[in-house]
Write a protein that holds these residues in place. Structure first.
Motif, PDB file in Angstrom:
ATOM      1  N   SER C  64       0.758  -1.265   0.167  1.00  0.00           N
ATOM      2  CA  SER C  64      -0.104  -0.006   0.109  1.00  0.00           C
ATOM      3  C   SER C  64       0.820   1.301   0.028  1.00  0.00           C
ATOM      4  CB  SER C  64      -0.832  -0.075   1.209  1.00  0.00           C
ATOM      5  OG  SER C  64      -0.361  -0.293   2.449  1.00  0.00           O
ATOM      6  N   THR C  65       2.103   0.991   0.258  1.00  0.00           N
ATOM      7  CA  THR C  65       3.060   2.348  -0.005  1.00  0.00           C
ATOM      8  C   THR C  65       4.169   1.921  -0.884  1.00  0.00           C
ATOM      9  OG1 THR C  65       4.536   1.968   1.970  1.00  0.00           O
ATOM     10  CG2 THR C  65       2.163   2.958   2.315  1.00  0.00           C
ATOM     11  N   THR C  67       7.163   3.026   0.124  1.00  0.00           N
ATOM     12  CA  THR C  67       8.166   2.776   0.771  1.00  0.00           C
ATOM     13  C   THR C  67       8.395   1.299   0.937  1.00  0.00           C
ATOM     14  OG1 THR C  67       8.346   4.957   1.690  1.00  0.00           O
ATOM     15  CG2 THR C  67       9.090   3.203   3.203  1.00  0.00           C
ATOM     16  N   ALA C  68       7.075   0.676   1.298  1.00  0.00           N
ATOM     17  CA  ALA C  68       6.922  -0.646   1.706  1.00  0.00           C
ATOM     18  C   ALA C  68       7.461  -1.523   0.519  1.00  0.00           C
ATOM     19  CB  ALA C  68       5.729  -0.983   2.040  1.00  0.00           C
ATOM     20  N   THR C 207      -0.304   4.848  -6.832  1.00  0.00           N
ATOM     21  CA  THR C 207      -0.531   5.889  -6.019  1.00  0.00           C
ATOM     22  C   THR C 207      -0.573   7.040  -6.501  1.00  0.00           C
ATOM     23  OG1 THR C 207      -0.028   4.489  -3.951  1.00  0.00           O
ATOM     24  CG2 THR C 207      -0.826   6.777  -3.337  1.00  0.00           C
ATOM     25  N   MET C 212      -5.531   5.081  -4.857  1.00  0.00           N
ATOM     26  CA  MET C 212      -5.601   5.540  -3.328  1.00  0.00           C
ATOM     27  C   MET C 212      -4.131   5.120  -2.606  1.00  0.00           C
ATOM     28  SD  MET C 212      -8.445   4.530  -0.852  1.00  0.00           S
ATOM     29  CE  MET C 212      -9.821   5.363  -1.817  1.00  0.00           C
ATOM     30  N   ASP C 213      -4.105   3.882  -2.648  1.00  0.00           N
ATOM     31  CA  ASP C 213      -3.027   3.541  -1.826  1.00  0.00           C
ATOM     32  C   ASP C 213      -2.729   1.953  -2.269  1.00  0.00           C
ATOM     33  OD1 ASP C 213      -5.178   1.963  -0.904  1.00  0.00           O
ATOM     34  OD2 ASP C 213      -4.961   2.426   1.007  1.00  0.00           O
ATOM     35  N   HIS C 237       2.108  -5.490   6.354  1.00  0.00           N
ATOM     36  CA  HIS C 237       1.524  -4.831   5.011  1.00  0.00           C
ATOM     37  C   HIS C 237       0.803  -5.889   4.336  1.00  0.00           C
ATOM     38  CE1 HIS C 237       3.359  -0.890   4.483  1.00  0.00           C
ATOM     39  NE2 HIS C 237       4.301  -1.363   5.268  1.00  0.00           N
TER      40      HIS C 237
ATOM     41  N   SER D  64      -2.889   1.096   8.465  1.00  0.00           N
ATOM     42  CA  SER D  64      -3.734   0.188   7.500  1.00  0.00           C
ATOM     43  C   SER D  64      -4.076  -1.175   7.778  1.00  0.00           C
ATOM     44  CB  SER D  64      -3.420   0.318   6.091  1.00  0.00           C
ATOM     45  OG  SER D  64      -2.058  -0.009   5.936  1.00  0.00           O
ATOM     46  N   THR D  65      -3.238  -1.752   8.976  1.00  0.00           N
ATOM     47  CA  THR D  65      -3.421  -3.149   9.186  1.00  0.00           C
ATOM     48  C   THR D  65      -3.197  -3.363  10.833  1.00  0.00           C
ATOM     49  OG1 THR D  65      -1.076  -3.832   9.182  1.00  0.00           O
ATOM     50  CG2 THR D  65      -2.338  -3.746   7.078  1.00  0.00           C
ATOM     51  N   ALA D 235       8.420   2.351   8.670  1.00  0.00           N
ATOM     52  CA  ALA D 235       7.910   0.864   8.413  1.00  0.00           C
ATOM     53  C   ALA D 235       7.107   0.964   7.238  1.00  0.00           C
ATOM     54  CB  ALA D 235       6.828   0.294   9.474  1.00  0.00           C
ATOM     55  N   GLY D 236       7.147   2.019   6.487  1.00  0.00           N
ATOM     56  CA  GLY D 236       6.258   2.277   5.395  1.00  0.00           C
ATOM     57  C   GLY D 236       4.800   2.216   5.450  1.00  0.00           C
ATOM     58  N   HIS D 237       4.249   2.837   6.710  1.00  0.00           N
ATOM     59  CA  HIS D 237       2.798   2.651   6.823  1.00  0.00           C
ATOM     60  C   HIS D 237       2.276   4.140   6.976  1.00  0.00           C
ATOM     61  CE1 HIS D 237       1.587  -1.166   7.402  1.00  0.00           C
ATOM     62  NE2 HIS D 237       2.508  -1.815   7.967  1.00  0.00           N
ATOM     63  N   LEU D 238       3.197   5.151   6.579  1.00  0.00           N
ATOM     64  CA  LEU D 238       2.671   6.562   6.536  1.00  0.00           C
ATOM     65  C   LEU D 238       2.224   6.676   4.944  1.00  0.00           C
ATOM     66  CD1 LEU D 238       2.273   9.079   7.830  1.00  0.00           C
ATOM     67  CD2 LEU D 238       4.544   9.799   7.023  1.00  0.00           C
ATOM     68  N   HIS D 239       0.829   6.214   4.775  1.00  0.00           N
ATOM     69  CA  HIS D 239       0.337   6.502   3.493  1.00  0.00           C
ATOM     70  C   HIS D 239       0.304   7.677   3.021  1.00  0.00           C
ATOM     71  CE1 HIS D 239      -2.448   2.585   3.166  1.00  0.00           C
ATOM     72  NE2 HIS D 239      -1.536   2.382   4.273  1.00  0.00           N
ATOM     73  N   SER D 240       0.692   7.907   1.817  1.00  0.00           N
ATOM     74  CA  SER D 240       0.732   9.189   1.085  1.00  0.00           C
ATOM     75  C   SER D 240      -0.612   9.875   1.196  1.00  0.00           C
ATOM     76  CB  SER D 240       1.525   9.135  -0.134  1.00  0.00           C
ATOM     77  OG  SER D 240       0.732   8.518  -1.071  1.00  0.00           O
ATOM     78  N   LYS D 241      -1.684   9.348   0.853  1.00  0.00           N
ATOM     79  CA  LYS D 241      -3.064   9.639   0.726  1.00  0.00           C
ATOM     80  C   LYS D 241      -3.842   9.409   2.219  1.00  0.00           C
ATOM     81  CE  LYS D 241      -3.190  10.084  -4.241  1.00  0.00           C
ATOM     82  NZ  LYS D 241      -3.515   9.376  -5.390  1.00  0.00           N
ATOM     83  N   PHE D 244      -7.617   9.162   3.212  1.00  0.00           N
ATOM     84  CA  PHE D 244      -8.701   8.123   3.172  1.00  0.00           C
ATOM     85  C   PHE D 244      -8.924   7.079   4.213  1.00  0.00           C
ATOM     86  CE2 PHE D 244      -7.587   9.689  -1.250  1.00  0.00           C
ATOM     87  CZ  PHE D 244      -8.755  10.006  -1.722  1.00  0.00           C
TER      88      PHE D 244
END
Lengths: 339, 339, 339, 339
Positions: C64-65, C67-68, C207, C212-213, C237, D64-65, D235-241, D244
Motif C-alpha cells: 500500500s505504500t 516505501t514498503a 498511488t 488511492m494506496d 503490509h 492500515s493493518t 515501517a512504510g505505513h505512512l500512506h501518502s494519501k 482516506f
C-alpha cells in the motif's frame, strides 16, 4: 598474503603489537576461581578506578573489541529510527562492516566532513542543516567523535567543549571512540577528563595499547550503563570469564601504565615524523602518521623490510605501538629521509 | 552476594574454573607480532586441525563466547522471518538474553519439549505440526540441539542421525550448541564426528573446558562459514588480536587435551553421582548433575563449604571442571550420602 | 501550516491528487465477499496481467505504500550485512526515514553521485571502487535506481542495459523504484519492458498515478517473490482486505489507463516547461520540473494562488498529476514566463 | 483452494465482509485535494474525536493493518532486549508471522496461559516469576492483551483494572489489541474507556468492523505517540494519501456507527449460539464462536453451503460481521441444532 611478520620493522598496526608483560601478569593473577561473567572482584573495581581517573562518577563495563564498545555506547543514545553524526572517514563508518547498523537496529550514520578526520562545529551543523524533511528523514540522535582521529589527530579540550555544547543544544548524545584515547591524552598532556571533554560515553581503548582483548566502556550516566549491560549480554559480549578482561584494563589504568605506553608509541611516531618532514600529511598528534610516498618509494622502503599499509587517500600509513623499538623508528625515519 | 570463592569446593560453574597451563603457554607463544584479526598463522590452521578431527572438510572461525558462536551459526541458517526449533530449556532460549532474536533479526525460537532438555524426533515433529497458518505464522528454518544438554545428558549417535534425517526431510538447518561437546564426546566414547552427527554447524566449546575465552565454530559448508565471517565482524566479534583466541583452541584440540580435560571433569561428576544415588535427577552423562535436596540439606552442604546453584526445577546443580580435584568431588559425594 | 488546498492551482505533489473514477469503480466492484489477504481472485490475477504487460513471467505482490514496496524488494536482494548502491538524492536515502535500514536489518545505503539524481555506470563503479577493506567494510549486494529520478528524469533503455550489465558483472541485484515509472514510460514512448530494463524487481507505482494506496511489486524471479511475501506479512503490509488494493492496480493496468494518466500529467508538465524556458533545471522527462526562481518570484507566484514546494537545491518544484487541468498548467506557464 | 465465496453463508472471517456504505461515502468525500501523509484535515481531527470518546486526552495515529497497529504500539514500550507478556494463543504470537520480532528488533514474546485466550493476573505473574536469571534472561517490558480475545471473550472492566495495576506495579507498559474492541465494548455495554481500562496504547480496530483498511492507534501519552509516528513512517505505513484512512475511521467513530455495526455482528453470533447450545466452547461475548463438531458434522454443514474455518483446538470457528444477515445466522443455528 605473502606478508611475513618476522621482521621487527612492522608499522602496520598497533593491533599487531604484543601484550605488555604487566598485562600478562595481571591476567595470570586473575586465574583463581571467581564468579563468572562480571560478578568477579576485578570487574567490580572498574567503576572506582575510572571515577578516580576522570574525577567524576562513571559506570564502566568492559568489552573485548572496540567495535563492540563503540556500538554498545551508541545503542544507549540512538533509537533505531535515529542517526549518528560522524566523520565520513570514521572507524564506525568505514571499518566496522556495518556494526552500528546492526547494534542500532538500522539507525543511520550521518556523514560529516572535517579536516584530518576530525569533526568540528561547522561540519556537524552542516549535517543538521540538511535534515529538512521532518518525519520523512532520519533525525540525528547523537554525535560520535574519535580521539585520536583516524588520521591520528587529537581534539583539544576547547574543541571538545564546543562540540559538547552543540550536542547539548540539539539534544544529542555525545560519544567518543577512544581506540587511541591514550595516545591522544599523552600527546595533549592534559588530564583524562580534559581529553575526553563532555562526552556521555567513552570507548577507552586498551587493546591497541598493550592489552590482549579489552576495552573499557565508560558512561557518565548510570542509566545508560545499565542499558549497555543488557545489550552487551544480548550481543554475546558478556564473557563468562570476564575477570580476565577486567584484569587487563586494571593493569593498564590503575598505575598509569596506559599513559606511559601511549607515550612510548607517540615518541616513536615523532621520531619517524622527523624524517618524513614535508612529506607528512599532518604533523603527528598520536602514534600514527601518513606520509606522501610514490609507489616506487614505497617499494624501496618495503625492500628494506618496512611493513605498512597504503591508505585510501594515497599516502602510506605508519603506526607505532608501545613495543615499537625507538631504533626501528629511527631507521625508518632515516630511510624516508634518504629517499 | 556474600559468596566467597576462596574455597576449593566450588561446583557452581565450569566458567569459574581456571585456564589450563597449556592454554596459557600457547597464548604466550602466540605473542610475537602477527597479522591482526584472523590473518595470523594460528587462525589459519584451524580448518586443517578440525577437518582432521572430524574426518570431513570443515571451515572454522573462532568466537570469544558461546552465545556469539551459537547465534552466528544460526544466522547462517535462519532468515529473519523464520524460526529455530529448540528445547524449552535450552541455553539459547533461557540464558542468552534474547541474543538469537538480535543476531537473527527477530527470528523466533519455537520451543519443543523433551526429557532432560534433549530434543527428540517426536518433540520436533510436534512443533512442526503446530505450524498450520501458512503466511501468518513463523516457519521453522532450523533445529538447534545442545550436546550435552542443559541437564548434562548426551545425545547418542543414533539419536543425532534420526534428528538429522528429520531436519533434512523438512529442509531445516541443524545446529549443535556444543558448549559441553567435549564432555559429551568423552562420555560417549565415540569419535568427534559421531558425537556431532550430521549437523551443519557446531559450536565447539572451549571456554568451559580449560580455555579463557575461545569457542570454535565449525561449518561443514564453506558458504555458511563465509556468511558467518561477515556476521562475526559486524557483531564486533572479530578480535583484532585473534591469534590469542586461535591459540587457545589449538592448545586444546591439536593434541587431544580437550578430551582429556573433559574426561577429568566427567570423572569428578561420576564420583559425586556415586554419593547422590537415588537423589539424582538423571544419571550423569557429562560434567554436571542435578540432585534432589531439601533447603535444609542444601544449607547443610553449604555450611560445609560446598558452593552450587539452585536450579529452577527445584534440584541443586553441581558442575565439575577440569580442575575440580577428585578429593573435593569425593568429599561432596560423602557429604551428600551422609545427609 | 496555513496552506489551503481549496485552490485548483496545486503543484505540490502527485500524492495530493484525487483517485481516478475508474479506480473508485473497481474498488466498489471488489466489494463482494472474497477470501481475505491475497487469496482473492483479483490479487491472483496480477501475475498474468503484468507478465503480459512486460512480456516475461513475473510474480507480483501488492503493497500500500511505495516505501514498503521498495524496501520489500531490496530485502530480497540484500543481506543485513550488505549494502545498496543508490543515488545520494534517492527517495530511499532521503525520504523514507530510514525504512531501508529497518527492512534490511541494518544494511547500508552506499551513496553514489550522478547528474539529475540518476545513477550511471561511472557513479556506481566509483562506489564499488571505494570498497577496499574486505571484511571490515560493507559490501554492495544490490543497486537501486529510480525511474523517473527524483529530478523527473527518465533512464533510457540503453542506460538501463548498461547498468544491468554492471550489476550482473558484480553479482549485484538490481531494483527499480518506479514510483513514477508510468510517467517515465509515457515519456520514453517505449514498452514497459524497455522502460524497466533488466531489473530483478520493480516497484511499479500506482498511488501517484490515480490510485488511492496501491503499488505493485514485480519480481522476475519467483524465489524472490516468495521471500517478499513473508517479509510483507511480517511488516504488517498484508492487508486483510487485499482485494481492494489489487482492484486499484488492475483498474490502472489492465486496459492501459496507467499510461494514459501518466501522459496527461506529463503533458501538463510540458506545458509549464514551455513557459519556464531557460529557468528549467532540466528539460522535463516526466511529470515534475524544477524551476530557478528567486524568493521574490516565488512569492509572486504564490500570491497568484500557485502552490509548490521549495527544493533543497534552491529551485522550486512543480509536480503535475493526472488531474492537473491543462488550463491550470497553462496559467502557471504564463505566470512564470511573465515574471 | 476451491472455495467459492458466492454464497452468503460465509462465516469465515470478518475480514471477508464488505465495506459499510457510510465508510465508502466518507472516502469519496475525502477525495478533494488535501495535504499528503497525515497533514490533512481528517487525520488531524482524530485526536479530538477519540479524546471525546474515551474521556481523556489521547493522541491518535492511523495504520492500515492491525498487525502494524499492534507492533507500532508495542515498539513504544519495549526495548529490543525486552519482552512482551502475551497469551500463548494471541494474534501477535500466532498470526503475525513474527511481526513483533521485526518491529521490536528481536524483543521476545513471553507466553502466558489463561482460559479462553485471556490473560489474568495469575497467568502474568507466573511468567514474571519464571524470570530468574538476571542479565541472562529477557525481562518483561510490557503486557499485551486482546479485547475481545482470540476466543471472542471480553475482559470485564474490573479484570482490566487488575491487570493494569499489576503492570504498573512491575513498571510494564500495557497494550490492548482491539481488533475486535468494538465487539467487546458492544457486548460489555460499558463506556469505551471502561472497555479499554488503564491501557497505555490501544489498537482500535476498524477493518473487521466495516472499514476497508483502517485501524486507529490510540496513545494516552503524547511521547509514545510521537515515537510511533517515526516508527510508522519507517515501517512504510505512512500512506501518502492518509486522508482516506482517516476518513474511514471517522465515519465509524464520529457518530457511533462502530458500536452499531459491532452490535449487529454480535447479535448474529448470539443467534448462532442459540442453536449450538452445549456444543459451544464458550458462550459468545462478541462476534465469534467456537463449536464442537465432528468432521462428519462439519462436512454436513459445508454441504449446506456454510463456510467456516477449522480451529487448531479441534472446534469449528464461526465469525459474524456487520453484514451477516440475521436470516443466515438463523439458518446456521438451525442447521447446527439439527445435526
Amino acid at each position: 598474503m605473502a606478508f611475513r611478520m618476522a621482521s621487527s620493522r612492522q608499522f602496520l598496526s598497533d593491533n599487531a603489537a604484543r601484550v605488555h608483560p604487566r598485562v600478562w601478569q595481571a591476567m595470570r593473577d586473575a586465574d583463581g576461581p571467581d564468579l563468572p561473567y562480571d560478578g568477579d572482584a576485578l570487574s567490580k573495581r572498574l567503576d572506582v578506578v575510572f571515577s578516580d581517573l576522570f574525577g567524576r562518577p562513571c559506570a564502566v563495563i568492559w568489552a573485548s573489541t572496540g567495535t563492540a564498545a563503540n556500538c554498545l555506547a551508541l545503542a544507549t543514545m540512538v533509537e533505531p529510527h535515529g542517526g549518528v553524526v560522524c566523520h565520513r572517514e570514521s572507524h564506525i563508518e568505514s571499518d566496522e562492516c556495518g556494526a552500528p547498523g546492526f547494534y542500532l537496529h538500522g539507525a543511520k550514520l550521518l556523514l560529516a566532513d572535517g579536516s584530518g578526520a576530525k569533526l568540528d562545529v561547522g561540519g556537524i551543523e552542516a549535517v543538521l542543516a540538511g535534515i529538512t524533511r521532518g518525519i520523512h528523514q532520519v533525525q540525528a540522535h547523537a554525535v560520535s567523535i574519535t580521539q585520536a582521529s583516524e588520521y591520528g589527530l587529537a581534539y583539544a579540550p576547547d574543541e571538545l567543549v564546543a562540540i559538547g555544547a552543540l550536542a547539548r543544544a540539539h539534544g544529542l548524545g555525545l560519544h567518543m571512540d577512544g581506540a587511541r584515547f591514550a595516545n591522544a591524552a599523552a600527546w595533549l598532556g592534559c588530564s583524562a577528563a580534559e581529553a575526553a571533554g563532555p562526552v556521555d560515553a567513552l570507548s577507552f581503548g586498551c587493546t591497541k595499547n598493550g592489552a590482549m582483548d579489552a576495552e573499557a566502556l565508560l558512561f557518565f550516566d548510570e542509566g545508560k550503563a545499565d542499558l549497555a549491560r543488557w545489550r552487551r549480554k544480548r550481543a554475546g559480549h558478556l564473557h563468562s570469564k570476564g575477570r580476565f578482561v577486567a584484569a587487563q584494563i586494571l593493569a593498564l589504568v590503575e598505575h598509569g601504565l596506559w599513559l606511559e605506553l601511549a607515550g612510548q608509541a607517540n615518541a616513536a611516531a615523532a621520531e619517524i615524523a622527523g624524517g618524513a618532514g614535508g612529506r607528512l600529511l599532518f604533523a603527528p598528534q598520536s602514534n600514527e602518521l601518513f606520509v606522501r610516498l610514490t609507489p616506487a618509494e614505497r617499494a624501496t622502503l618495503r625492500g628494506q623490510g618496512f611493513a605498512f599499509y597504503d591508505w585510501d587517500d594515497g599516502t602510506a600509513r605508519f603506526v607505532c605501538s608501545w613495543d615499537t623499538r625507538q631504533e626501528d623508528a629511527l631507521a625508518l625515519a632515516r630511510a624516508i629521509a634518504a629517499i
